[in-house]
Scaffold this motif. Sequence first.
Motif, PDB file in Angstrom:
ATOM      1  N   ALA B  24      -8.383  -2.266  -0.106  1.00 34.74           N
ATOM      2  CA  ALA B  24      -7.151  -3.034   0.082  1.00 34.74           C
ATOM      3  C   ALA B  24      -5.960  -2.108  -0.099  1.00 34.74           C
ATOM      4  N   GLN B  25      -4.930  -2.334   0.726  1.00 33.35           N
ATOM      5  CA  GLN B  25      -3.697  -1.553   0.580  1.00 33.35           C
ATOM      6  C   GLN B  25      -2.508  -2.511   0.551  1.00 33.35           C
ATOM      7  N   ASP B  26      -1.505  -2.128  -0.230  1.00 31.70           N
ATOM      8  CA  ASP B  26      -0.341  -2.992  -0.412  1.00 31.70           C
ATOM      9  C   ASP B  26       0.921  -2.367   0.168  1.00 31.70           C
ATOM     10  N   MET B  27       0.767  -1.441   1.112  1.00 32.05           N
ATOM     11  CA  MET B  27       1.908  -0.740   1.695  1.00 32.05           C
ATOM     12  C   MET B  27       2.261  -1.286   3.076  1.00 32.05           C
ATOM     13  N   ASN B  28       1.581  -2.344   3.482  1.00 32.81           N
ATOM     14  CA  ASN B  28       1.810  -2.948   4.792  1.00 32.81           C
ATOM     15  C   ASN B  28       1.559  -1.961   5.942  1.00 32.81           C
ATOM     16  N   HIS B  29       0.584  -1.079   5.718  1.00 29.20           N
ATOM     17  CA  HIS B  29       0.236  -0.108   6.743  1.00 29.20           C
ATOM     18  C   HIS B  29      -0.616  -0.746   7.829  1.00 29.20           C
ATOM     19  N   ASN B  30      -0.353  -0.352   9.066  1.00 30.15           N
ATOM     20  CA  ASN B  30      -1.139  -0.881  10.175  1.00 30.15           C
ATOM     21  C   ASN B  30      -2.505  -0.204  10.306  1.00 30.15           C
ATOM     22  N   TYR B  31      -2.538   1.102  10.045  1.00 24.42           N
ATOM     23  CA  TYR B  31      -3.737   1.880  10.278  1.00 24.42           C
ATOM     24  C   TYR B  31      -4.547   2.030   8.996  1.00 24.42           C
ATOM     25  N   MET B  32      -5.832   1.786   9.116  1.00 26.69           N
ATOM     26  CA  MET B  32      -6.734   1.999   7.984  1.00 26.69           C
ATOM     27  C   MET B  32      -7.977   2.713   8.459  1.00 26.69           C
ATOM     28  N   TYR B  33      -8.604   3.474   7.536  1.00 26.60           N
ATOM     29  CA  TYR B  33      -9.710   4.364   7.890  1.00 26.60           C
ATOM     30  C   TYR B  33     -10.770   4.355   6.794  1.00 26.60           C
ATOM     31  N   TRP B  34     -11.997   4.582   7.209  1.00 28.41           N
ATOM     32  CA  TRP B  34     -13.077   4.844   6.270  1.00 28.41           C
ATOM     33  C   TRP B  34     -13.650   6.235   6.564  1.00 28.41           C
ATOM     34  N   TYR B  35     -13.718   7.054   5.508  1.00 31.92           N
ATOM     35  CA  TYR B  35     -14.313   8.377   5.593  1.00 31.92           C
ATOM     36  C   TYR B  35     -15.485   8.456   4.622  1.00 31.92           C
ATOM     37  N   ARG B  36     -16.396   9.354   4.914  1.00 34.95           N
ATOM     38  CA  ARG B  36     -17.413   9.713   3.946  1.00 34.95           C
ATOM     39  C   ARG B  36     -17.366  11.217   3.714  1.00 34.95           C
ATOM     40  N   ALA B  92      -8.596   5.010   3.568  1.00 39.35           N
ATOM     41  CA  ALA B  92      -7.249   5.568   3.681  1.00 39.35           C
ATOM     42  C   ALA B  92      -6.403   4.671   4.571  1.00 39.35           C
ATOM     43  N   SER B  93      -5.105   4.835   4.475  1.00 40.95           N
ATOM     44  CA  SER B  93      -4.207   4.076   5.337  1.00 40.95           C
ATOM     45  C   SER B  93      -3.033   4.947   5.760  1.00 40.95           C
ATOM     46  N   SER B  94      -2.413   4.565   6.862  1.00 42.36           N
ATOM     47  CA  SER B  94      -1.177   5.203   7.300  1.00 42.36           C
ATOM     48  C   SER B  94      -0.342   4.168   8.032  1.00 42.36           C
ATOM     49  N   ASN B  95       0.936   4.450   8.153  1.00 40.71           N
ATOM     50  CA  ASN B  95       1.844   3.435   8.692  1.00 40.71           C
ATOM     51  C   ASN B  95       1.758   3.335  10.211  1.00 40.71           C
ATOM     52  N   THR B  96       1.906   4.459  10.884  1.00 46.01           N
ATOM     53  CA  THR B  96       1.971   4.409  12.340  1.00 46.01           C
ATOM     54  C   THR B  96       0.762   5.047  13.012  1.00 46.01           C
ATOM     55  N   GLY B  97      -0.022   5.837  12.268  1.00 49.00           N
ATOM     56  CA  GLY B  97      -1.191   6.458  12.857  1.00 49.00           C
ATOM     57  C   GLY B  97      -0.898   7.644  13.756  1.00 49.00           C
TER      58      GLY B  97
END
Lengths: 116, 114
Positions: B24-36, B92-97
């Motif tokens: 979960a992210q609370d930064m209102n980011h549109n982009y989210m990712y899963w890495y291993r 991970a997350s980022s705003n605009t990707g």
Amino acid sequence: DQQVKQNSPSLSVQEGRISILNCDYTNSMFDYFLWYKKYPAEGPTFLISISSIKDKNEDGRFTVFLNKSAKHLSLHIVPSQPGDSAVYFCAASERYSGGGADGLTFGKGTHLIIQP
Amino acid sequence: NAGVTQTPKFRILKIGQSMTLQCAQDMNHNYMYWYRQDPGMGLKLIYYSVGAGITDKGEVPNGYNVSRSTTEDFPLRLELAAPSQTSVYFCASSNTGITNEKLFFGSGTQLSVL
């Protein structure tokens, strides 16, 4: 086939001296490079980045140098401090249509140890 | 200011079991990712999402599923866990990707499949 290579798994540097972490890449289409720092039991955090239109970017004690002809970049930390002990990941991105963080390629990381 | 929150921090699974890693992210980011991240290796992208309701495969998606019903949450589902899925998982997350935008990472989930 590793496109981003960090050939030194670990590096030990004395406190106060310069730390130089190296990263080589093979994909000539990479045009943006980032360094992330990771402490144990934590996620990576962004440190510094550089675009291919530049050959140097500086932020306080951290400087990244890019040599496009050699497909090589390096991160310099001056002076090195105990809190710099961490794993450093080099990452590269290729500019393509719709490109974004989904196109990031990470190196294996270099464990930097700063000795007192 | 929590940023990106991952649960659980550690988990041991038996072969064939299933589980969901929460992010979960609370930064209102549109982009989210899963890495291993496997031992001694770099981060590999499993899945990513450009917004609620939209997901896409990354480099190593086999054995995983994701969903993105809200902007905040991006759970990763492991079905029929295998020893090859032993790894540390980072959300991970980022705003605009965009290419040069930094990622914000969670603290990771260490998963062992025995």
